[in-house]
Write a protein that holds these residues in place. Structure first.
Motif, short mmCIF file in Angstrom:
data_model
loop_
_atom_site.label_atom_id
_atom_site.label_comp_id
_atom_site.label_asym_id
_atom_site.label_seq_id
_atom_site.Cartn_x
_atom_site.Cartn_y
_atom_site.Cartn_z
N PHE A 72 0.67 -0.96 -0.05
CA PHE A 72 0.04 0.01 0.06
C PHE A 72 1.00 1.35 0.09
O PHE A 72 2.25 1.25 0.48
CB PHE A 72 -1.07 0.16 1.42
N PRO A 73 0.42 2.42 -0.53
CA PRO A 73 1.31 3.62 -0.45
C PRO A 73 1.58 4.00 0.93
O PRO A 73 0.75 4.00 1.83
CB PRO A 73 0.29 4.60 -1.27
N THR A 74 2.69 4.65 0.95
CA THR A 74 3.07 5.40 2.08
C THR A 74 3.38 7.11 1.95
O THR A 74 3.57 7.54 2.87
CB THR A 74 4.43 4.86 2.60
N GLU A 75 3.43 7.28 0.72
CA GLU A 75 3.64 8.75 0.42
C GLU A 75 2.63 9.59 -0.27
O GLU A 75 1.58 8.74 -0.95
CB GLU A 75 4.76 8.99 -0.30
N GLY A 76 2.10 10.64 0.23
CA GLY A 76 1.03 11.56 -0.51
C GLY A 76 0.04 11.60 0.68
O GLY A 76 0.12 11.18 1.81
N ASP A 77 -1.17 12.23 0.26
CA ASP A 77 -2.26 12.52 1.14
C ASP A 77 -3.09 11.28 1.33
O ASP A 77 -3.92 11.00 0.72
CB ASP A 77 -3.16 13.69 0.92
N LEU A 78 -2.61 10.44 2.08
CA LEU A 78 -3.32 8.92 2.35
C LEU A 78 -4.70 9.16 3.08
O LEU A 78 -5.60 8.22 2.92
CB LEU A 78 -2.48 7.97 3.21
N SER A 79 -4.93 10.47 3.77
CA SER A 79 -6.30 10.64 4.14
C SER A 79 -7.53 10.87 3.16
O SER A 79 -8.52 10.68 3.69
CB SER A 79 -6.35 11.83 5.36
N LEU A 80 -6.78 11.04 1.93
CA LEU A 80 -8.05 11.15 0.93
C LEU A 80 -8.53 9.93 0.43
O LEU A 80 -9.73 9.74 -0.07
CB LEU A 80 -7.49 12.06 -0.19
N ILE A 81 -7.93 8.72 0.68
CA ILE A 81 -8.18 7.29 0.27
C ILE A 81 -9.48 6.94 0.91
O ILE A 81 -9.45 6.95 2.29
CB ILE A 81 -7.05 6.47 0.35
N LEU A 82 -10.59 6.67 0.11
CA LEU A 82 -11.70 5.92 0.79
C LEU A 82 -11.25 4.49 1.36
O LEU A 82 -10.82 3.83 0.87
CB LEU A 82 -12.80 5.92 -0.25
N THR A 83 -11.61 4.34 2.73
CA THR A 83 -11.61 3.01 3.60
C THR A 83 -12.62 2.34 3.13
O THR A 83 -13.78 2.78 2.68
CB THR A 83 -11.39 3.41 5.09
N GLY A 84 -12.45 1.07 3.28
CA GLY A 84 -13.47 0.04 3.02
C GLY A 84 -12.86 -1.24 2.35
O GLY A 84 -11.61 -1.62 2.70
N ASP A 85 -13.37 -2.06 1.45
CA ASP A 85 -13.03 -3.18 0.83
C ASP A 85 -11.98 -2.88 -0.07
O ASP A 85 -11.20 -3.88 -0.37
CB ASP A 85 -14.03 -3.82 0.18
N ARG A 86 -11.50 -1.65 -0.49
CA ARG A 86 -10.25 -1.34 -1.39
C ARG A 86 -9.25 -1.03 -0.47
O ARG A 86 -8.08 -0.90 -0.83
CB ARG A 86 -10.78 -0.43 -2.28
N TYR A 87 -9.51 -0.54 0.73
CA TYR A 87 -8.33 0.18 1.57
C TYR A 87 -8.76 -0.12 2.83
O TYR A 87 -9.46 0.68 3.65
CB TYR A 87 -8.28 1.77 1.20
N ASN A 88 -8.52 -1.23 3.52
CA ASN A 88 -8.45 -1.51 4.99
C ASN A 88 -7.40 -1.69 5.86
O ASN A 88 -6.75 -2.88 5.74
CB ASN A 88 -9.59 -2.72 5.00
N PRO A 89 -7.10 -0.77 6.45
CA PRO A 89 -5.82 -0.83 7.36
C PRO A 89 -5.59 -1.98 8.13
O PRO A 89 -4.57 -2.52 8.80
CB PRO A 89 -5.71 0.49 8.30
N ASP A 90 -7.02 -2.63 8.43
CA ASP A 90 -7.00 -3.61 9.35
C ASP A 90 -6.25 -5.08 8.75
O ASP A 90 -6.06 -6.02 9.50
CB ASP A 90 -8.33 -3.95 10.06
N THR A 91 -6.49 -4.95 7.54
CA THR A 91 -5.67 -6.34 7.00
C THR A 91 -4.60 -5.82 5.69
O THR A 91 -4.37 -6.84 5.01
CB THR A 91 -6.99 -6.90 6.04
N PHE A 92 -4.04 -4.87 6.15
CA PHE A 92 -2.91 -4.59 5.30
C PHE A 92 -1.90 -5.69 5.05
O PHE A 92 -1.47 -6.10 4.15
CB PHE A 92 -2.38 -3.43 5.45
N SER A 93 -1.57 -6.17 6.35
CA SER A 93 -0.35 -6.92 6.32
C SER A 93 -0.77 -8.53 5.65
O SER A 93 0.22 -9.10 5.02
CB SER A 93 0.18 -7.36 7.72
N GLN A 94 -1.97 -9.04 6.14
CA GLN A 94 -2.47 -10.20 5.59
C GLN A 94 -2.57 -9.99 3.93
O GLN A 94 -2.19 -10.95 3.27
CB GLN A 94 -3.83 -10.51 5.97
N THR A 95 -3.14 -8.78 3.38
CA THR A 95 -3.26 -8.96 1.98
C THR A 95 -1.68 -8.76 1.21
O THR A 95 -1.43 -9.59 0.33
CB THR A 95 -3.89 -7.66 1.75
N VAL A 96 -0.82 -7.99 1.91
CA VAL A 96 0.54 -7.75 1.25
C VAL A 96 0.95 -9.32 1.25
O VAL A 96 1.65 -9.73 0.32
CB VAL A 96 1.13 -6.79 2.03
#
Length: 378
Positions: free
Chosen positions: A254-278
């Motif tokens: 997942f990206p680490t640079e830029g304005d990450l707060s603009l990304i919509l969370t949900g099934d496309r961007y869920n911080p709780d599952t980042f490590s499992q997905t990667v």
């Protein structure tokens, strides 16, 4: 015997004192004689007759020292040989093998466009000194750039549907010939892709008003999408089939640079599952390119935070997940010492971090460096 006198009584004769004394003397002499005879027989074994005819007794309890006769002039005194045990030689330790460092430089895209790949080796040998700083670095070819375009002709459905596949029908043959001629590495920008999200919004990280864009106004595909992960794993499988010796995954989280707060969370961007997905994505690519003797090396670009802390909550990368899938890790240290990270890498399961941690440089160095390095596409 009693004799009677004339009165009718006999006179009494008492014991003689002389006779008693003589008996005592005789008894003493007899005892002395017995002792002398016993002593004679006892001492007879110790009787020694000297060469001059004299007689003496060699009594052991008197500790009499016997003089050793002088050695005869005709007799040779044997020499005494002292044999010292030979020390067991200690085995000489085998010298530690010299590290085999990685040296790799990305070639300009223009070199592989319009038959440029074939021109690199058609003249009887590759001359890459202009791009490698004079070193014997291996070439890195961009097979999927941040623009999303592929450097070869792909059979992947997503690549064809979004127009990312190369239209040069001779490109694959040229790449196969180049890979058979020398060691080559394929660079793949994974989720940072400015083509596929633009052509298909279902593959994109989104904001409330459209596709999210990071630095350079470059779009990103979402790692949460199974079709996206399958597309990238398929690209890596095709590159392995072309004969590349190494596949380098960049922007593979997942990206680490830029304005990450603009990304919509949900099934496309869920911080709780980042490590499992990667972590699952890395294993998917590992399976796609194979693990046999002829399989290419899998390398993944990471960052200092992941190396130092074991994970990066923004990207979803974990050091354990990286080392479980990758043969090499690439990282930009900005002048830091790579040896500082070797212990953590060993603990995470990486073999030979001295060789397999590759430092990303902005340009090829002048002179040699005591660690692995590479210059990736800008």
């Amino acid at each position: 015997m009693r004799r009677r006198n004339h009165y009718g009584y006999g006179a009494y004769r008492g014991k003689s004192k002389l006779r008693t004394f003589l008996k005592f003397v005789i008894a003493v002499l007899a005892v002395v004689l017995v002792l002398l005879v016993g002593t004679f027989f006892f001492l007879q074994r110790y009787m020694v007759v000297s060469s001059t005819g004299g007689i003496y007794f060699d009594l052991p309890f008197l500790n009499r020292e016997e003089e050793s006769p002088p050695p005869s002039e005709t007799e040779e005194t044997p020499s005494i040989v002292v044999v010292s045990p030979s020390p067991t030689p200690e085995p000489t330790p085998s010298p530690e093998p010299e590290p085999v460092y990685t040296r790799a430089v990305a070639l300009p895209d223009s070199l592989i466009a319009g038959g440029g790949v074939q021109n690199l080796y058609a003249a009887g040998g590759l001359d890459l000194t202009a791009y490698t700083g004079g070193s014997d670095a291996a070439p890195i070819l961009t097979m999927k750039g941040i623009d999303g375009l592929l450097g070869y002709t792909s059979a992947q459905t997503v690549a064809q549907s979004v127009g990312a596949s190369s239209a040069d029908t001779a490109r694959n043959g040229d790449l196969t010939a180049l890979c058979s001629a020398m060691d080559t590495a394929a660079y793949v920008s994974c989720f940072r892709d400015n083509t596929a999200p633009y052509q298909n919004n279902q593959l994109a990280l989104r904001t409330s008003i459209g596709n999210w864009r990071g630095p350079g106004e470059i779009r990103w595909m979402t790692p949460e999408n199974a079709d996206v992960r399958a597309y990238l794993a398929g690209v890596c499988s095709e590159l392995a089939g072309l004969g590349f010796d190494e596949i380098i995954l960049d922007y593979a989280a997942f990206p680490t640079e830029g304005d990450l707060s603009l990304i919509l969370t949900g099934d496309r961007y869920n911080p709780d599952t980042f490590s499992q997905t990667v972590d699952a994505f890395y294993q998917q690519v590992r399976q796609a390119i194979g693990t046999g003797e002829n399989a290419p090396l899998l390398s993944i670009v990471t960052d200092k935070t992941t190396l130092a802390q074991g994970s990066n909550p923004l990207s979803g990368q974990t050091l354990s997940g990286l080392c479980a899938a990758a043969d090499r890790l690439y990282v930009k240290l900005d002048g830091g010492d790579p040896a500082d990270y070797y212990p953590a890498l060993r603990e995470a399961g990486m073999e030979n971090p001295e060789e397999n941690l590759v430092v990303i440089l902005d340009q090829a160095p002048i002179g040699d460096l005591p660690y692995s390095w590479a210059v990736l596409p800008q």
